[in-house]
Enzyme design. Structure first.
Site, PDB file in Angstrom:
ATOM      1  N   GLY A 220       0.822  -1.200   0.000  1.00 14.85           N
ATOM      2  CA  GLY A 220       0.000   0.000   0.000  1.00 14.85           C
ATOM      3  C   GLY A 220       0.856   1.251   0.000  1.00 14.85           C
ATOM      4  N   CYS A 247       5.578  -5.508   1.718  1.00 15.63           N
ATOM      5  CA  CYS A 247       5.774  -4.075   1.462  1.00 15.63           C
ATOM      6  C   CYS A 247       5.243  -3.218   2.620  1.00 15.63           C
ATOM      7  CB  CYS A 247       5.167  -3.702   0.112  1.00 15.63           C
ATOM      8  SG  CYS A 247       5.783  -2.131  -0.540  1.00 15.63           S
ATOM      9  N   LEU A 248       4.154  -2.478   2.428  1.00 18.31           N
ATOM     10  CA  LEU A 248       3.601  -1.704   3.539  1.00 18.31           C
ATOM     11  C   LEU A 248       3.220  -2.631   4.684  1.00 18.31           C
ATOM     12  CD1 LEU A 248       2.631   1.035   4.696  1.00 18.31           C
ATOM     13  CD2 LEU A 248       0.400   0.548   3.670  1.00 18.31           C
ATOM     14  N   ASN A 289       8.506  -1.446  -4.783  1.00 16.25           N
ATOM     15  CA  ASN A 289       7.891  -0.133  -4.934  1.00 16.25           C
ATOM     16  C   ASN A 289       7.620   0.428  -3.540  1.00 16.25           C
ATOM     17  OD1 ASN A 289       6.453   2.159  -5.520  1.00 16.25           O
ATOM     18  ND2 ASN A 289       4.570   1.076  -6.072  1.00 16.25           N
ATOM     19  N   HIS A 332       8.306  -7.635  -3.484  1.00 12.93           N
ATOM     20  CA  HIS A 332       7.034  -8.204  -3.942  1.00 12.93           C
ATOM     21  C   HIS A 332       7.225  -9.612  -4.509  1.00 12.93           C
ATOM     22  CE1 HIS A 332       4.311  -4.709  -3.590  1.00 12.93           C
ATOM     23  NE2 HIS A 332       5.438  -4.022  -3.706  1.00 12.93           N
ATOM     24  N   GLU A 334       4.954 -11.581  -5.280  1.00  5.82           N
ATOM     25  CA  GLU A 334       3.869 -11.832  -6.243  1.00  5.82           C
ATOM     26  C   GLU A 334       4.095 -11.099  -7.561  1.00  5.82           C
ATOM     27  OE1 GLU A 334       2.989  -7.735  -5.330  1.00  5.82           O
ATOM     28  OE2 GLU A 334       3.812  -9.372  -4.155  1.00  5.82           O
TER      29      GLU A 334
END
Length: 360
Positions: A220, A247-248, A289, A332, A334
């Site tokens: 996120g 990530c987040l 990201n 990530h 995925e």
């Protein structure tokens, strides 16, 4: 007729380019991503909320826009900057041109600028705010400097729960949507998980009542430390049920454990970020990201063990919490599009829930 447009940076520099996509002016946080492909996934990744995204690869749009490759139903980028756009894509799966998608979704675009020079500025000075405008008289330096990405998770999360059943049901998983990419649920589904994708503000008590086998904390946007209420709910889940964060989600889990996060100078965005497994010494190529990172020194106090680090700058890329049946990664696994090197990490979550899934 092509319209001129200006990219006005927070440091006072101005670049003249050409418009494409939607018309209008926009203010945002300017970031760059290094992927040679995957621009469809970039445009539809909710983690880019509030940001003006610039591609370092010079030609974008050569395979058009493919609806089936979207990571969310809409785009959350503030604007999109490329060196050169392709108006005649060549791909059998192409549904429309990049510009057609951008116009349909109200995304302001700029092309014909020296993206290499702008990238070098960000690498040296760090991520900065920018204004895209047709008239440089619209520049308000104070407003430009004051811009912040706020209420990011709330702005991208779904408002209703959605059940995504697996063809071979083995486990039940709650995926908390902080801006979840669609491929997270798809990877879980491949491994026999019925996935209940739930809003960001779902209470821990309601999750535990469902009797699910595990909880996933999604990717996120925004500053992880801003999400104080989410962090408090995650604290209530820790030790109660297996948890996997991406990530987040990785950052929020660390904060819930008592760790700390910090903003990176220009972040990690692209599909070629090397991450090193500290146990085996093996390095994997990953898609990333994010603009924030978990502070390495804070993990030990949080009861965690750093599992992966970024091979470029040594920042934290993964943490195991063995006593709590929880773990997380900053990158990530995925990734779509992007390297598939780390998809085995989903299998670790399956094993943690008591499964026996073996990757082919």
């Amino acid at each position: 007729m092509t319209k001129e447009v200006y990219i006005c940076l927070e440091n006072g520099e101005v670049f003249k380019g050409k418009r494409f996509g939607a018309d209008g002016d926009v203010l945002g946080e300017l970031v760059f991503t290094t992927g040679m492909g995957g621009y469809i996934e970039t445009l539809t990744d909710p983690s880019y909320y509030g940001q003006i995204v610039m591609q370092t690869f010079p030609l974008i749009g050569n395979y058009g826009f493919i609806e089936a490759d979207k990571e969310s139903e809409k785009s959350f980028v503030s604007a999109y900057i490329v060196r050169e756009k392709c108006d005649e894509p060549s791909n059998f799966r192409c549904d429309k041109t990049l510009e057609e998608y951008m116009k349909e979704n109200g995304i302001i675009g700029v092309y014909g600028v020296d993206t290499r020079e702008i990238t070098k500025i960000i690498r040296e000075a760090g991520v900065m705010n920018a204004l895209i405008t047709s008239d440089t008289r619209n520049i308000d330096s104070e407003k430009l400097a004051a811009y912040r990405v706020t209420d990011a998770v709330k702005s991208v999360s779904r408002t209703r729960a959605e059940l995504l059943p697996s063809e071979e049901h083995k486990y039940n998983v709650v995926l908390l949507d902080f801006g979840a990419k669609s491929n997270i649920a798809r990877e879980l589904g491949k491994r026999g998980c019925n996935v209940a994708v739930m809003p960001y503000d779902t209470k821990a008590e309601d999750i535990l009542k469902l009797g699910v086998d595990g909880v996933m904390l999604s990717n996120g946007p925004g500053d992880p430390a801003e999400n104080t209420e989410i962090i408090e709910e995650i604290k209530k889940l820790i030790g109660q049920i297996p948890i996997f964060g991406i990530c987040l989600g990785h950052q929020l889990l660390a904060l819930a454990m008592g760790g700390e996060t910090t903003k990176l100078k220009y972040g990690h965005r692209g599909v070629n970020q090397p991450v090193k497994n500290l146990e085996t010494g093996r390095t994997y190529i990953s898609s990333q990201n994010h603009g924030y990172a978990v502070v390495n020194e804070s993990i030990e106090n949080a009861g965690g063990i750093i599992s992966y680090v970024n091979a470029n700058d040594g920042t934290c890329e993964g943490v195991d919490y063995p006593d709590k049946k929880a773990f997380s990664v900053q990158f990530h696994p995925e990734a779509c599009s992007g390297p598939h090197d780390t998809r085995f990490i989903f299998d670790k979550f399956i094993d943690m829930m008591g499964g026996s899934y073996n990757a082919s």
